[in-house]
Motif scaffolding. Structure first.
Motif, PDB file in Angstrom:
ATOM      1  N   GLN A   1       0.843  -1.189   0.000  1.00 47.78           N
ATOM      2  CA  GLN A   1       0.000   0.000   0.000  1.00 47.78           C
ATOM      3  C   GLN A   1       0.883   1.245   0.000  1.00 47.78           C
ATOM      4  OE1 GLN A   1      -2.917  -0.077   3.065  1.00 47.78           O
ATOM      5  NE2 GLN A   1      -4.021   1.703   2.299  1.00 47.78           N
ATOM      6  N   VAL A   2       0.448   2.259  -0.707  1.00 45.71           N
ATOM      7  CA  VAL A   2       1.224   3.486  -0.856  1.00 45.71           C
ATOM      8  C   VAL A   2       0.432   4.659  -0.294  1.00 45.71           C
ATOM      9  CG1 VAL A   2       2.241   5.083  -2.513  1.00 45.71           C
ATOM     10  CG2 VAL A   2       2.421   2.610  -2.898  1.00 45.71           C
ATOM     11  N   GLN A   3       1.117   5.494   0.451  1.00 47.04           N
ATOM     12  CA  GLN A   3       0.500   6.716   0.974  1.00 47.04           C
ATOM     13  C   GLN A   3       1.269   7.919   0.448  1.00 47.04           C
ATOM     14  OE1 GLN A   3       1.757   4.473   3.653  1.00 47.04           O
ATOM     15  NE2 GLN A   3      -0.036   3.224   3.180  1.00 47.04           N
ATOM     16  N   VAL A   4       0.525   8.888  -0.038  1.00 45.67           N
ATOM     17  CA  VAL A   4       1.096  10.145  -0.504  1.00 45.67           C
ATOM     18  C   VAL A   4       0.548  11.239   0.409  1.00 45.67           C
ATOM     19  CG1 VAL A   4       1.268  11.779  -2.401  1.00 45.67           C
ATOM     20  CG2 VAL A   4       1.222   9.310  -2.870  1.00 45.67           C
ATOM     21  N   VAL A   5       1.446  11.927   1.076  1.00 45.26           N
ATOM     22  CA  VAL A   5       1.023  12.894   2.086  1.00 45.26           C
ATOM     23  C   VAL A   5       1.622  14.251   1.792  1.00 45.26           C
ATOM     24  CG1 VAL A   5       0.985  13.457   4.540  1.00 45.26           C
ATOM     25  CG2 VAL A   5       0.867  11.054   3.804  1.00 45.26           C
ATOM     26  N   GLU A   6       0.760  15.250   1.634  1.00 41.52           N
ATOM     27  CA  GLU A   6       1.207  16.623   1.431  1.00 41.52           C
ATOM     28  C   GLU A   6       1.234  17.349   2.768  1.00 41.52           C
ATOM     29  OE1 GLU A   6      -1.658  16.000  -2.241  1.00 41.52           O
ATOM     30  OE2 GLU A   6      -1.837  15.746  -0.081  1.00 41.52           O
TER      31      GLU A   6
ATOM     32  N   CYS B   1       5.744  16.937  -0.179  1.00 42.50           N
ATOM     33  CA  CYS B   1       4.992  15.716  -0.436  1.00 42.50           C
ATOM     34  C   CYS B   1       5.929  14.537  -0.229  1.00 42.50           C
ATOM     35  CB  CYS B   1       4.448  15.717  -1.854  1.00 42.50           C
ATOM     36  SG  CYS B   1       3.719  14.155  -2.401  1.00 42.50           S
ATOM     37  N   THR B   2       5.486  13.604   0.585  1.00 41.29           N
ATOM     38  CA  THR B   2       6.293  12.412   0.819  1.00 41.29           C
ATOM     39  C   THR B   2       5.500  11.167   0.458  1.00 41.29           C
ATOM     40  OG1 THR B   2       5.602  12.358   3.127  1.00 41.29           O
ATOM     41  CG2 THR B   2       7.669  13.483   2.625  1.00 41.29           C
ATOM     42  N   VAL B   3       6.232  10.152   0.048  1.00 42.24           N
ATOM     43  CA  VAL B   3       5.632   8.884  -0.347  1.00 42.24           C
ATOM     44  C   VAL B   3       6.105   7.813   0.625  1.00 42.24           C
ATOM     45  CG1 VAL B   3       5.336   7.208  -2.193  1.00 42.24           C
ATOM     46  CG2 VAL B   3       5.692   9.624  -2.732  1.00 42.24           C
ATOM     47  N   ALA B   4       5.167   7.065   1.149  1.00 40.97           N
ATOM     48  CA  ALA B   4       5.502   6.005   2.090  1.00 40.97           C
ATOM     49  C   ALA B   4       4.739   4.738   1.726  1.00 40.97           C
ATOM     50  CB  ALA B   4       5.142   6.432   3.506  1.00 40.97           C
ATOM     51  N   GLY B   5       5.248   3.631   2.248  1.00 44.56           N
ATOM     52  CA  GLY B   5       4.571   2.365   2.009  1.00 44.56           C
ATOM     53  C   GLY B   5       5.409   1.444   1.155  1.00 44.56           C
ATOM     54  N   THR B   6       4.740   0.600   0.405  1.00 46.27           N
ATOM     55  CA  THR B   6       5.418  -0.389  -0.425  1.00 46.27           C
ATOM     56  C   THR B   6       6.322   0.290  -1.450  1.00 46.27           C
ATOM     57  OG1 THR B   6       3.518  -1.860  -0.201  1.00 46.27           O
ATOM     58  CG2 THR B   6       5.104  -2.345  -1.957  1.00 46.27           C
ATOM     59  N   PRO B   7       7.605  -0.034  -1.460  1.00 51.74           N
ATOM     60  CA  PRO B   7       8.507   0.625  -2.421  1.00 51.74           C
ATOM     61  C   PRO B   7       8.110   0.323  -3.859  1.00 51.74           C
ATOM     62  CG  PRO B   7       9.737  -0.503  -0.704  1.00 51.74           C
ATOM     63  CD  PRO B   7       8.311  -0.951  -0.581  1.00 51.74           C
TER      64      PRO B   7
END
Length: 115
Positions: free
Chosen positions: A1-6, A22-28
């Motif tokens: 799962q991928v999360q994009v957070v501003e 903006c950062t991206v977290a979760g499954t590479p």
């Protein structure tokens, strides 16, 4: 799962500055490009700026010379520095992450330019 957070945004006076992150977290996954879009009330979502894997940038004509997009590949982050803000920059700003197979969007952050 991928999360994009501003993060960032808020209220600024005309002529002022704001910065968005903006950062991206979760499954590479492999990120091909990242970008910022905005949607003003009653209008469609529109491109603000993008940056690709080779750090090539693209800007909407309305923000050229005022906004700067950059990215930190090691952190999976993209930034938008907004200077000389105008009232017409008021909108919800969204981060978009383009992968090989799927695009991901953040939830949006409000930018309001008003005196």
């Amino acid at each position: 799962q991928v999360q994009v957070v501003e993060s960032g945004g808020g209220l600024a006076q005309p002529g002022g500055s704001l910065s968005l992150s903006c950062t991206v977290a979760g499954t590479p996954f492999r990120i091909n490009s990242m970008g910022w879009y905005r949607q003003a009330p009653g209008k469609e979502r529109a491109l603000v700026a993008t940056i690709n894997v080779g750090d090539k940038t693209n800007y909407a004509d309305s923000v050229k010379g005022r906004f700067t997009i950059s990215r930190d590949k090691s952190k999976g982050a993209v930034y938008l520095q907004m200077n000389s803000l105008k009232s017409e920059d008021t909108a919800v700003y969204f981060c978009k992450v383009v992968g090989k197979w799927t695009n991901y969007w953040g939830q949006g952050t409000q930018v309001t330019v008003s005196s």
